[in-house]
Design a protein around this motif. Structure first.
Motif, short mmCIF file in Angstrom:
data_model
loop_
_atom_site.label_atom_id
_atom_site.label_comp_id
_atom_site.label_asym_id
_atom_site.label_seq_id
_atom_site.Cartn_x
_atom_site.Cartn_y
_atom_site.Cartn_z
N ILE A 12 4.56 -54.56 21.93
CA ILE A 12 5.35 -55.74 21.62
C ILE A 12 5.41 -55.90 20.10
O ILE A 12 4.44 -55.64 19.41
N GLU A 13 6.56 -56.35 19.60
CA GLU A 13 6.69 -56.63 18.18
C GLU A 13 6.32 -58.09 17.92
O GLU A 13 6.92 -59.01 18.47
N LEU A 14 5.29 -58.30 17.10
CA LEU A 14 4.81 -59.63 16.73
C LEU A 14 4.86 -59.74 15.21
O LEU A 14 5.45 -58.91 14.55
N GLN A 15 4.21 -60.77 14.68
CA GLN A 15 4.24 -60.96 13.23
C GLN A 15 2.86 -61.27 12.66
O GLN A 15 2.03 -61.90 13.32
N VAL A 16 2.67 -60.83 11.43
CA VAL A 16 1.53 -61.22 10.60
C VAL A 16 2.12 -61.68 9.27
O VAL A 16 3.26 -61.34 8.94
N MET A 17 1.36 -62.45 8.54
CA MET A 17 1.85 -62.91 7.24
C MET A 17 1.55 -61.86 6.19
O MET A 17 0.41 -61.43 6.02
N GLY A 18 2.60 -61.45 5.49
CA GLY A 18 2.45 -60.51 4.40
C GLY A 18 2.56 -61.22 3.07
O GLY A 18 2.67 -62.45 3.01
N LYS A 24 6.86 -57.90 10.50
CA LYS A 24 6.80 -57.43 11.88
C LYS A 24 5.73 -56.36 12.01
O LYS A 24 5.54 -55.53 11.12
N VAL A 25 5.05 -56.40 13.15
CA VAL A 25 4.04 -55.38 13.46
C VAL A 25 4.10 -55.12 14.96
O VAL A 25 4.26 -56.04 15.75
N ARG A 26 4.01 -53.86 15.31
CA ARG A 26 4.00 -53.48 16.73
C ARG A 26 2.56 -53.37 17.20
O ARG A 26 1.71 -52.82 16.50
N THR A 27 2.30 -53.86 18.38
CA THR A 27 0.93 -53.80 18.89
C THR A 27 0.48 -52.35 19.06
O THR A 27 -0.69 -52.06 18.83
N SER A 28 1.40 -51.46 19.40
CA SER A 28 1.02 -50.05 19.55
C SER A 28 0.49 -49.49 18.25
O SER A 28 -0.45 -48.67 18.25
N GLU A 29 1.03 -49.92 17.13
CA GLU A 29 0.58 -49.44 15.82
C GLU A 29 -0.69 -50.17 15.38
O GLU A 29 -1.59 -49.56 14.79
N LEU A 102 6.88 -66.43 20.23
CA LEU A 102 7.70 -66.64 21.42
C LEU A 102 6.90 -66.44 22.71
O LEU A 102 7.47 -66.52 23.80
N GLY A 103 5.63 -66.13 22.58
CA GLY A 103 4.79 -65.92 23.76
C GLY A 103 5.07 -64.62 24.48
O GLY A 103 4.67 -64.44 25.63
N GLU A 104 5.72 -63.68 23.81
CA GLU A 104 6.07 -62.42 24.46
C GLU A 104 4.85 -61.59 24.85
O GLU A 104 4.81 -61.01 25.93
N PHE A 105 3.87 -61.54 23.96
CA PHE A 105 2.67 -60.77 24.27
C PHE A 105 1.89 -61.45 25.39
O PHE A 105 1.44 -60.79 26.34
N ALA A 106 1.74 -62.76 25.30
CA ALA A 106 1.01 -63.51 26.34
C ALA A 106 1.65 -63.28 27.72
O ALA A 106 0.94 -63.09 28.72
N ARG A 107 2.98 -63.28 27.77
CA ARG A 107 3.67 -63.01 29.04
C ARG A 107 3.48 -61.56 29.47
O ARG A 107 3.28 -61.29 30.66
N ALA A 108 3.56 -60.64 28.53
CA ALA A 108 3.46 -59.22 28.87
C ALA A 108 2.10 -58.85 29.44
O ALA A 108 2.01 -57.96 30.28
N VAL A 109 1.04 -59.53 28.99
CA VAL A 109 -0.29 -59.27 29.54
C VAL A 109 -0.62 -60.23 30.69
O VAL A 109 -1.71 -60.20 31.24
N VAL A 131 -10.67 -53.53 22.92
CA VAL A 131 -9.57 -52.58 23.04
C VAL A 131 -9.93 -51.32 22.27
O VAL A 131 -10.35 -51.40 21.12
N ASN A 132 -9.79 -50.17 22.91
CA ASN A 132 -10.09 -48.90 22.25
C ASN A 132 -8.83 -48.05 22.26
O ASN A 132 -8.36 -47.65 23.33
N ASN A 133 -8.27 -47.80 21.08
CA ASN A 133 -7.05 -47.00 20.94
C ASN A 133 -5.93 -47.50 21.85
O ASN A 133 -5.24 -46.72 22.48
N GLY A 134 -5.80 -48.83 21.93
CA GLY A 134 -4.74 -49.42 22.71
C GLY A 134 -5.04 -49.64 24.18
O GLY A 134 -4.22 -50.20 24.90
N THR A 135 -6.20 -49.18 24.64
CA THR A 135 -6.58 -49.34 26.04
C THR A 135 -7.64 -50.43 26.18
O THR A 135 -8.63 -50.44 25.44
#
Length: 158
Positions: A12-18, A24-29, A102-109, A131-135
């Motif tokens: 999911i694409e979420l945000q952090v403050m830069g 934007k930051v992807r959870t996979s990354e 937008l609660g996208e991650f909360a909904r996705a999990v 979480v270890n390497n995304g798992t």
């Protein structure tokens, strides 16, 4: 059904403050190649979240890192500006404040809760994961209190 140990986190694409504003930051990354603790709160600046949940991870950040945790991530259904301000107010420099506006991650999990009766809309449940390497290796959920999702509980599980 909520995400379970052994499942991969959704990408999911979420945000952090830069430095120049929300980024934007992807959870996979964000979780790739790292051992991480991810914890979620119903809302930034809310009583239990501000008095105990986030502060517990701030105080125990060094202990978590000593147990092999590469990153500590806090998420909430709030925007990047709110998450950044809350993190600064809590001296949470070592914690990634991840905005799920937008609660996208909360909904996705599948870890949402309906707080519309309190004027808060759909929010994240209170949970903590290792979480270890995304798992997902461990998932603890608290319907009330912090018994299962505190930094101390997660520290003991590592």
């Amino acid at each position: 059904m909520p995400i379970q140990p052994g499942d991969t986190l959704p990408d999911i694409e979420l945000q952090v403050m830069g430095e120049k504003g929300p980024e934007k930051v992807r959870t996979s990354e964000l979780f790739a190649g790292k051992k991480a603790v991810l914890f979620a709160v119903p809302g930034a600046f809310t009583p239990t979240c501000s008095a105990a949940h986030l502060p517990g991870f701030v105080v125990n950040a060094d202990k978590l890192r000593a147990k092999g945790v590469d990153s500590i991530v806090c998420t909430s259904v709030n925007d990047a500006f709110v998450m950044d301000a809350w993190g600064k107010s809590q001296n949470a420099e070592e914690i990634t404040m991840l905005a799920d506006g937008l609660g996208e991650f909360a909904r996705a999990v599948d870890l949402t809760q309906d707080r519309t009766a309190n004027g808060m809309g759909i929010r994240s449940q209170r949970y903590a994961m290792i979480v270890n390497n995304g798992t997902v290796e461990l998932l603890n959920i608290d319907a009330q209190g912090l018994d299962q999702t505190s930094a101390e509980t997660i520290l003991a599980a590592l």
